[in-house]
Write a protein that holds these residues in place. Structure first.
Motif, PDB file in Angstrom:
ATOM      1  N   GLY A   1       0.804  -1.220   0.000  1.00 49.27           N
ATOM      2  CA  GLY A   1       0.000   0.000   0.000  1.00 49.27           C
ATOM      3  C   GLY A   1       0.833   1.264   0.000  1.00 49.27           C
ATOM      4  N   ALA A   2       2.044   1.190   0.564  1.00 51.92           N
ATOM      5  CA  ALA A   2       2.904   2.375   0.606  1.00 51.92           C
ATOM      6  C   ALA A   2       3.379   2.781  -0.778  1.00 51.92           C
ATOM      7  CB  ALA A   2       4.105   2.112   1.513  1.00 51.92           C
ATOM      8  N   PHE A   3       3.359   1.840  -1.737  1.00 49.61           N
ATOM      9  CA  PHE A   3       3.839   2.125  -3.089  1.00 49.61           C
ATOM     10  C   PHE A   3       2.695   2.420  -4.057  1.00 49.61           C
ATOM     11  CE2 PHE A   3       7.048  -0.327  -0.934  1.00 49.61           C
ATOM     12  CZ  PHE A   3       8.240   0.277  -1.311  1.00 49.61           C
ATOM     13  N   ASP A   4       1.490   2.544  -3.533  1.00 41.25           N
ATOM     14  CA  ASP A   4       0.328   2.884  -4.358  1.00 41.25           C
ATOM     15  C   ASP A   4       0.235   4.406  -4.443  1.00 41.25           C
ATOM     16  OD1 ASP A   4      -2.066   2.673  -5.795  1.00 41.25           O
ATOM     17  OD2 ASP A   4      -3.254   2.764  -3.966  1.00 41.25           O
ATOM     18  N   LEU A   5       0.729   4.985  -5.537  1.00 38.91           N
ATOM     19  CA  LEU A   5       0.859   6.429  -5.667  1.00 38.91           C
ATOM     20  C   LEU A   5       0.082   6.954  -6.866  1.00 38.91           C
ATOM     21  CD1 LEU A   5       4.726   6.799  -5.149  1.00 38.91           C
ATOM     22  CD2 LEU A   5       2.952   6.821  -3.396  1.00 38.91           C
ATOM     23  N   THR A   6      -0.240   8.239  -6.810  1.00 39.00           N
ATOM     24  CA  THR A   6      -0.749   8.951  -7.977  1.00 39.00           C
ATOM     25  C   THR A   6       0.450   9.552  -8.713  1.00 39.00           C
ATOM     26  OG1 THR A   6      -1.002  11.002  -6.716  1.00 39.00           O
ATOM     27  CG2 THR A   6      -2.895   9.503  -6.776  1.00 39.00           C
ATOM     28  N   PRO A   7       0.286   9.976  -9.975  1.00 43.20           N
ATOM     29  CA  PRO A   7       1.441  10.532 -10.701  1.00 43.20           C
ATOM     30  C   PRO A   7       2.113  11.705 -10.001  1.00 43.20           C
ATOM     31  CG  PRO A   7      -0.305   9.987 -12.239  1.00 43.20           C
ATOM     32  CD  PRO A   7      -0.867   9.756 -10.865  1.00 43.20           C
ATOM     33  N   HIS A   8       1.319  12.633  -9.458  1.00 43.46           N
ATOM     34  CA  HIS A   8       1.970  13.780  -8.814  1.00 43.46           C
ATOM     35  C   HIS A   8       2.680  13.381  -7.519  1.00 43.46           C
ATOM     36  CE1 HIS A   8      -1.686  13.934  -6.259  1.00 43.46           C
ATOM     37  NE2 HIS A   8      -0.916  14.567  -5.391  1.00 43.46           N
ATOM     38  N   GLN A   9       2.265  12.265  -6.909  1.00 46.40           N
ATOM     39  CA  GLN A   9       2.979  11.792  -5.724  1.00 46.40           C
ATOM     40  C   GLN A   9       4.332  11.196  -6.095  1.00 46.40           C
ATOM     41  OE1 GLN A   9      -0.032   9.204  -4.009  1.00 46.40           O
ATOM     42  NE2 GLN A   9      -0.551  10.736  -2.452  1.00 46.40           N
ATOM     43  N   ILE A  10       4.470  10.677  -7.333  1.00 48.91           N
ATOM     44  CA  ILE A  10       5.774  10.211  -7.800  1.00 48.91           C
ATOM     45  C   ILE A  10       6.774  11.363  -7.765  1.00 48.91           C
ATOM     46  CG2 ILE A  10       7.037   9.302  -9.795  1.00 48.91           C
ATOM     47  CD1 ILE A  10       4.527   7.839 -10.624  1.00 48.91           C
ATOM     48  N   PHE A  11       6.310  12.551  -8.105  1.00 52.62           N
ATOM     49  CA  PHE A  11       7.142  13.760  -8.063  1.00 52.62           C
ATOM     50  C   PHE A  11       7.751  13.945  -6.675  1.00 52.62           C
ATOM     51  CE2 PHE A  11       7.282  18.229  -6.854  1.00 52.62           C
ATOM     52  CZ  PHE A  11       8.026  18.822  -7.870  1.00 52.62           C
ATOM     53  N   TRP A  12       6.901  13.890  -5.650  1.00 53.50           N
ATOM     54  CA  TRP A  12       7.378  14.149  -4.291  1.00 53.50           C
ATOM     55  C   TRP A  12       8.197  12.989  -3.740  1.00 53.50           C
ATOM     56  CZ3 TRP A  12       7.498  18.881  -2.902  1.00 53.50           C
ATOM     57  CH2 TRP A  12       6.541  19.784  -3.366  1.00 53.50           C
ATOM     58  N   VAL A  13       7.839  11.770  -4.098  1.00 52.71           N
ATOM     59  CA  VAL A  13       8.614  10.618  -3.638  1.00 52.71           C
ATOM     60  C   VAL A  13      10.006  10.629  -4.249  1.00 52.71           C
ATOM     61  CG1 VAL A  13       8.791   8.106  -3.788  1.00 52.71           C
ATOM     62  CG2 VAL A  13       6.639   9.160  -3.084  1.00 52.71           C
ATOM     63  N   THR A  14      10.110  10.997  -5.535  1.00 44.72           N
ATOM     64  CA  THR A  14      11.429  11.116  -6.172  1.00 44.72           C
ATOM     65  C   THR A  14      12.270  12.161  -5.454  1.00 44.72           C
ATOM     66  OG1 THR A  14      10.492  10.509  -8.318  1.00 44.72           O
ATOM     67  CG2 THR A  14      12.632  11.599  -8.331  1.00 44.72           C
ATOM     68  N   PHE A  15      11.669  13.289  -5.150  1.00 49.20           N
ATOM     69  CA  PHE A  15      12.362  14.352  -4.424  1.00 49.20           C
ATOM     70  C   PHE A  15      12.871  13.840  -3.081  1.00 49.20           C
ATOM     71  CE2 PHE A  15      11.550  18.331  -1.706  1.00 49.20           C
ATOM     72  CZ  PHE A  15      12.863  18.755  -1.826  1.00 49.20           C
ATOM     73  N   ALA A  16      11.987  13.169  -2.314  1.00 44.41           N
ATOM     74  CA  ALA A  16      12.382  12.671  -0.994  1.00 44.41           C
ATOM     75  C   ALA A  16      13.443  11.583  -1.103  1.00 44.41           C
ATOM     76  CB  ALA A  16      11.153  12.133  -0.255  1.00 44.41           C
ATOM     77  N   ALA A  17      13.339  10.725  -2.122  1.00 43.82           N
ATOM     78  CA  ALA A  17      14.324   9.657  -2.295  1.00 43.82           C
ATOM     79  C   ALA A  17      15.694  10.233  -2.642  1.00 43.82           C
ATOM     80  CB  ALA A  17      13.860   8.689  -3.379  1.00 43.82           C
ATOM     81  N   CYS A  18      15.729  11.288  -3.453  1.00 37.45           N
ATOM     82  CA  CYS A  18      17.008  11.936  -3.778  1.00 37.45           C
ATOM     83  C   CYS A  18      17.640  12.547  -2.530  1.00 37.45           C
ATOM     84  CB  CYS A  18      16.801  13.007  -4.843  1.00 37.45           C
ATOM     85  SG  CYS A  18      16.442  12.366  -6.487  1.00 37.45           S
ATOM     86  N   LEU A  19      16.822  13.196  -1.717  1.00 41.01           N
ATOM     87  CA  LEU A  19      17.350  13.756  -0.466  1.00 41.01           C
ATOM     88  C   LEU A  19      17.907  12.649   0.419  1.00 41.01           C
ATOM     89  CD1 LEU A  19      14.617  16.393   0.533  1.00 41.01           C
ATOM     90  CD2 LEU A  19      16.803  16.797  -0.597  1.00 41.01           C
TER      91      LEU A  19
END
Length: 687
Positions: free
Chosen positions: A62-80
Motif C-alpha cells: 500500500g505504501a507504493f500505491d501512488l498517484t502521478p503527482h505523488q511520484i514527483f514528491w517521492v522522487t524528491f524525498a528519495a534523492c534527499l
C-alpha cells in the motif's frame, strides 16, 4: 559556513607525498566504519524486495500505491535520502584516516572528490530506482509517466542542493563556536590543524542536515495542521525516517568508533533514559459521562424488535473495515427493515472501524440529509467510500514525527499526539465533512436508550492480564444473578474504572479495539491513576478475533430478562478472510532456520485456527442450549471469498473495486446467496 582551512589540516605537499593506491588492508576497516550508510541503502532495497516477494507484501504494498503527482514528491524525498547517505559515507571516507588512524587520506584530493560525486550518484540511484520500479508495477503506470514525474521531482532536489551549497559558502565559524569548543577535546577528524575551525566536509554536512530537517519538519507540520496528511505519500515519511536515522547513527558512529564504543550503547542510554519518563508512554483521552445505563434485556425486548439481528464482525485492518461496511450496506439496501432489526454489533479490530463508520452514517443526522437529497444507493456507496479511505499516511506521520520525538525527548510532545491519534484523525477526515465522529460512548448510550442506534461492542484486550475488555454503549449485569447459559460477562470499560473518568470518544474506543501490533500503540488512560489501574489496551483480536464471545454473552443476559419471549434470533458473522478447508500445504524442509522461526510462527498460526474452531463450537453449543429454551438461533456467515487479504491500512484502487466485485460474485450470483436468503427468510418471519 565554509572555513578557510584545508580539509584535513595537512599541507597539500604532505598529502601529495603520501598519495598511493589503497590496499585491501586499508579498505577492509571501512566496511565496518561505513556500516550505517550501507545498512541504510540496504534497508531501502530490502523494503522494496519485501513488498515484492515476502510475506510482508500485503502490509507494505500500500505504501507504493501512488498517484502521478505523488511520484514527483517521492522522487524528491528519495534523492534527499540518497544524498544524505552519500554525505554520511563521504565524511567517513574523507576524515576517517584522521579520526581513526591519525594520518591524511592516501589518495589525492581530486581523486577523492570525483569518488564522492560518483558515490552520491550511486546512492541516489540505489534509493530512487528500486522505489520507482515497484511504484510502476503496483500502479501499472507507463514508463513515460514514471519517467516524466520523476524527472520533474529532480527540480526541487537540485534547488535544495543549490541552497545547501551556497549556505556552505557563507562563513559560519562565528555561529559554530559552541560546537568547535565541544569538539576541541577530541578534534581528530572534526577540526582543522589550528583547532579553531570546522573541516569543510563537516560544515557542508551541517548545512545539508539543516536544510533537510527544515524540509522534513515542514512536511510533517504543514500537512498535519492543514489536514493534508492523506495527500502525502507514506513513502515520504519512510524515506525521511531513514534519512534522520542515518544522520543520527552516523554521527554517533563517527564520534564513538574512535573509542571502540559500540554505537548502540549511547543509543540505548538515550532511549533508556527517555523511557524512564512517564510521558514516554502512550495515552488516550478520557471524559466525564456517568449516566444511567441500559442492559441487554431491555435491548432485546421483543416489543422493540420482533426480529433481533446480532452481528459479529472480525478483525483484519482496513480490508475488514471495508468488508464489514460492504456486507452491512448491501444487506441494508436489499432489506428495508434490516437496519431497524439490528440490536447488536460486536466488532474487533478492523471490523470495529467498519462498524463505527456504518453506525455513524446509517443512524446519524448525515443519513437523513443524504437520503433526502440523493437516492439511498448513493448514500450506501458513500459509506463504502469512507470505509476504504487510507489511514496508512496518518500512521506513518505519527510514527515518524511525534513518536520518534517522544522516544528521545518525551516532554516535547503532547500526550495525545501519536500514531494512534493519527488513526483517529484519518477515520474522521475520511468523511470530508465537519462534526463527524465527535460523539462519545455515553452519547451513543443515550441514542441507544432513545432507540436511535443499536448496541455496539468494541472488543479490546488488557495487556497486563490478557482479559477481554469491551467498550460498549450498554452495561452487563454484574449482580451475579444466574443466566440461562451460565456465561461469564466480559469486563466493561465503565466497570473497570467505576470511580474514575470512564467515558471516551467512540473513535478512541475503536482505536483501542484496533490496536494492531506496532501500527497503533497500546495506550492507557491519561488520567493520573494509581499504578494498579494503569492498564494498557491492545487489539481485541488477541482474545477473540471474531467478536462472537461478546455476542454470546449478550444473548445470555438478554434472555434472562425476556425468557421465553424471543423465539428466534439471527446471528450474522462477518469474516474478513476465507478459512482453510484443512491444513495448509507445508513448505518443506527449511533447515535450522525453521527452528528459529517455529515458535513464533506456531503462535501466530494457532491464534486464527484455534479462535475460528472455538467460535464455531461456541455457536453450535449456543444453538443447542437455546433450543432447549425454545429459542431458535439462526446463523448466517458472510466470509470474504479469499484467504489472503491485505493486512495494511491502505487499499489500492484494484483492491477497493475487488471487494464490491467479490460480493456480487459470491453473495449475489454465487453460492453465498444462500446466506442472503437466510437473512431474508428470518426477516420475513411472522410473529
Amino acid at each position: 559556513m565554509s572555513p578557510s582551512a584545508p580539509p584535513t589540516g595537512h599541507s597539500n605537499n604532505a598529502i601529495q607525498s603520501s598519495a598511493r593506491r589503497p590496499t585491501l588492508k586499508d579498505v577492509l576497516p571501512y566496511l565496518y566504519l561505513l556500516r550505517v550508510s550501507w545498512i541504510s541503502v540496504s534497508f531501502v532495497i530490502a523494503l522494496v524486495l519485501a513488498a515484492l516477494f515476502s510475506s510482508l507484501q500485503s502490509i507494505l504494498e500500500g505504501a507504493f500505491d501512488l498517484t502521478p503527482h505523488q511520484i514527483f514528491w517521492v522522487t524528491f524525498a528519495a534523492c534527499l535520502c540518497g544524498v544524505t547517505i552519500a554525505v554520511a559515507a563521504s565524511l567517513v571516507l574523507e576524515y576517517g584516516p584522521l579520526r581513526f588512524a591519525n594520518r591524511p587520506p592516501l589518495e589525492e584530493r581530486t581523486v577523492r572528490l570525483r569518488r564522492y560525486i560518483w558515490l552520491s550518484c550511486a546512492c541516489v540511484l540505489l534509493t530512487v530506482m528500486p522505489i520507482l520500479l515497484l511504484v510502476r508495477r503496483t500502479n501499472s503506470f507507463s514508463a513515460y509517466t514514471v519517467a516524466l514525474w520523476s524527472l520533474l521531482g529532480l527540480l526541487p532536489f537540485f534547488a535544495v542542493a543549490a541552497i545547501a551549497y551556497f549556505g556552505w559558502k557563507i562563513p559560519g565559524d562565528p555561529f559554530l563556536k559552541w560546537l568547535i569548543s565541544l569538539l576541541s577535546w577530541s578534534p581528530e577528524g572534526y577540526l582543522d590543524s589550528s583547532g579553531k575551525g570546522l573541516l569543510p566536509g563537516h560544515a557542508f554536512a551541517l548545512v545539508w542536515a539543516f536544510v533537510f530537517l527544515v524540509f522534513h519538519s515542514l512536511v510533517g507540520t504543514v500537512s498535519f495542521w492543514f489536514g493534508q496528511l492523506r495527500n502525502v505519500p507514506t513513502l515520504i515519511f519512510v524515506l525521511g525516517m531513514i534519512s534522520v536515522t542515518c544522520w543520527f547513527f552516523s554521527g554517533l558512529a563517527f564520534f564513538f568508533d574512535r573509542f571502540r564504543i559500540p554505537v548502540l550503547v549511547p543509543f540505548f542510554l538515550i532511549v533508556g533514559f527517555a523511557g524512564l519518563w512517564q510521558d514516554s508512554d502512550h495515552f488516550f483521552s478520557v471524559h466525564e459521562g456517568q449516566i444511567p445505563s441500559i442492559n441487554p434485556g431491555e435491548i432485546l425486548d421483543p416489543t422493540v424488535s420482533p426480529t433481533p439481528i446480532l452481528i459479529a464482525t472480525s478483525g483484519g485492518r482496513i480490508h475488514a473495515e471495508a468488508w464489514t461496511v460492504q456486507v452491512l450496506t448491501a444487506l441494508d439496501a436489499r432489506f428495508p427493515e434490516f437496519s431497524k432489526s439490528i440490536r447488536l454489533i460486536s466488532a474487533v479490530s478492523g471490523g470495529s472501524v467498519g462498524a463505527m463508520q456504518y453506525v455513524e452514517g446509517r443512524y446519524g443526522e448525515w443519513w437523513n440529509q443524504c437520503s433526502s437529497a440523493n437516492p439511498k444507493e448513493n448514500c450506501f456507496q458513500e459509506l463504502v467510500r469512507v470505509s476504504t479511505e487510507s489511514s496508512l499516511e496518518y500512521v506513518g506521520w505519527g510514527l515518524v514525527y511525534p513518536d520518534v520525538v517522544r522516544s528521545l525527548f518525551p516532554p516535547l510532545v503532547p500526550r495525545r499526539l501519536d500514531r494512534g491519534y493519527g488513526l483517529e484523525t484519518a477515520w474522521t477526515e475520511a468523511w470530508q465533512r465537519p462534526n463527524t465522529l465527535t460523539g462519545t460512548m455515553t452519547d451513543w448510550m443515550k441514542e441507544l436508550r432513545d432507540r436511535r442506534k443499536p448496541a455496539v461492542v468494541f472488543n479490546s484486550t488488557l495487556v497486563e492480564t490478557g482479559d477481554r475488555v469491551i467498550f460498549a454503549n450498554f452495561d452487563f449485569d454484574d449482580s451475579g444473578k444466574p443466566s440461562p447459559l451460565g456465561t461469564t460477562p466480559p469486563i466493561t470499560f465503565r466497570k473497570l474504572f467505576p470511580n474514575q473518568k470512564n467515558n471516551v470518544l467512540v473513535r478512541t474506543a475503536v482505536r483501542l479495539s484496533a490496536a494492531f501490533p506496532y501500527v497503533s500503540p497500546v495506550a492507557r488512560s491519561e488520567e493520573d491513576l494509581p499504578p494498579r489501574l494503569r492498564y494498557h489496551f491492545a487489539d481485541g483480536g488477541y482474545y477473540d478475533n471474531y467478536g462472537v464471545l461478546s455476542a454470546v454473552n449478550f444473548i445470555d443476559e438478554g434472555l434472562r430478562e425476556n425468557k421465553p419471549n424471543n423465539k428466534k434470533i439471527l446471528l450474522i458473522g462477518i469474516r474478513d478472510f476465507k478459512g482453510e478447508g484443512g491444513p495448509r500445504a507445508a513448505k518443506g524442509s527449511q533447515g535450522w532456520f525453521q527452528q528459529l522461526r517455529a515458535p513464533v510462527a506456531t503462535l501466530l498460526h494457532v491464534r486464527d485456527t484455534a479462535q475460528r474452531n472455538r467460535n464455531q463450537t461456541d455457536v453450535e453449543l449456543l444453538r443447542q442450549a437455546l433450543s432447549r429454551l425454545g429459542v431458535d438461533l439462526v446463523s448466517a456467515i458472510f466470509e470474504y471469498p479469499d484467504a489472503d487479504t491485505p493486512l495494511s491500512w491502505h487499499l489500492t484502487s484494484e483492491q477497493k473495486s475487488q471487494i464490491s466485485a467479490d460480493w456480487k460474485a459470491e453473495f449475489v450470483n454465487g453460492v453465498g446467496s444462500e446466506q442472503v436468503r437466510i437473512v431474508e427468510d428470518f426477516l420475513n418471519t411472522k410473529r
